[in-house]
Scaffold this active site. Structure first.
Site, short mmCIF file in Angstrom:
data_model
loop_
_atom_site.label_atom_id
_atom_site.label_comp_id
_atom_site.label_asym_id
_atom_site.label_seq_id
_atom_site.Cartn_x
_atom_site.Cartn_y
_atom_site.Cartn_z
CB ALA A 1 -0.91 0.00 1.22
CD GLU B 1 0.97 -5.87 5.81
OE1 GLU B 1 0.25 -5.82 4.81
OE2 GLU B 1 1.73 -6.84 6.08
CD GLU C 1 -3.26 -7.58 3.18
OE1 GLU C 1 -3.82 -7.83 4.26
OE2 GLU C 1 -2.89 -6.43 2.86
N GLY D 1 -0.18 -5.16 0.97
CA GLY D 1 -1.41 -5.13 0.18
C GLY D 1 -1.26 -5.79 -1.17
#
Length: 258
Positions: free
Chosen positions: A66, A135, A115, A112
């Site tokens: 992200a 993260e 993911e 992300g």
């Protein structure tokens, strides 16, 4: 439709979505997620599209995570909203979509990005790919389904290790633990994804949709009931009648998605 952060193209019933922020290693920002949502909704609604391939621009990264530039301005409520919107608008939309979605993982798939790949139904990786959920190095945890989908794919123990250590896996390690389905060269990545999707597109679109729903229910309290219901519903389709007739008469079925 014109996009600023993604590229889209449809060829022979396959819809390609490319995250096109190569200078940012294809990091996911709010604008990119919004465009992904729009593109996915349109593709799922288009009867000419049978399945999707998602990849990243360039050779360095699928999606390197992200875009965290906006994170310092968020409080607990803002972080919750960020995760919930991303989940419902993109990640769950892919996972529960009516058409097969394959992630062609070229290079880094972190945070992300991993993911996003895990939300897809099948993952193919280039042999230079590296995957991880880092993260915790930011004082965070995965927020786009990582803590839920990773254990389903590789088991709780290995998922716990990956998440708590923030260590990355190579493509071969990801293949060994079941995180990806296939590993190939960077040059052959899209071809392998197309090969797999091409086989799926020979099946009944109605049955493919039903299978996705049933497999997604695996492990849930009503998983068997959902399978039974989806199985029964197939009997009400023209595709099922065509498939059975083709089998009995030793011919290739012609499915219409009805």
């Amino acid at each position: 439709m014109s996009y600023q952060n993604i590229l889209t193209e449809t060829k022979q019933r396959i819809h390609y979505i490319t995250i096109n922020r190569e200078s940012k290693l294809n990091a996911l920002n709010a604008a990119t997620l919004a465009e992904l949502h729009t593109a996915l909704v349109a593709a799922f609604a288009d009867e000419q599209i049978g399945g999707l391939i998602i990849t990243g621009a360039g050779t360095k990264a699928f999606v390197a995570g992200a875009d965290i530039l906006g994170f310092p301005a968020l409080d607990a409520a803002g972080g919750t909203q960020l995760a919930r919107e991303g989940q419902t608008q993109v990640f769950d939309l892919i996972a529960n979509g009516p058409k097969p979605v394959i992630a062609a993982v070229n290079g880094f798939a972190l945070g992300g990005g991993l993911e996003l790949a895990m939300a897809c139904h099948i993952r193919v990786a280039s042999d230079n790919a590296k995957m991880g959920l880092p993260e915790l190095t930011l004082g965070l945890i995965p927020g786009y389904g990582g803590t839920q989908r990773l254990p389903q794919l590789i088991g709780k123990g290995k998922a716990m290790e990956m998440i708590l250590t923030s260590d990355m896996l190579t493509a071969d390690q990801a293949l060994q633990c079941g995180l990806v389905n296939n590993v190939t060269t960077p040059e052959g990545l899209l071809a392998k994804a197309e090969e797999i999707l091409g086989k799926i597109l020979q099946r009944s679109p109605m049955a493919v949709k039903a299978a996705i729903t049933a497999v997604n229910a695996s492990g849930s309290a009503d998983g068997f009931e959902q399978e039974i219901a989806a199985f029964g519903q197939c009997f009400g389709t023209a595709d099922m009648k065509e498939g059975v007739d083709a089998f009995l008469n030793k011919r290739k079925p012609v499915f219409t998605g009805k």
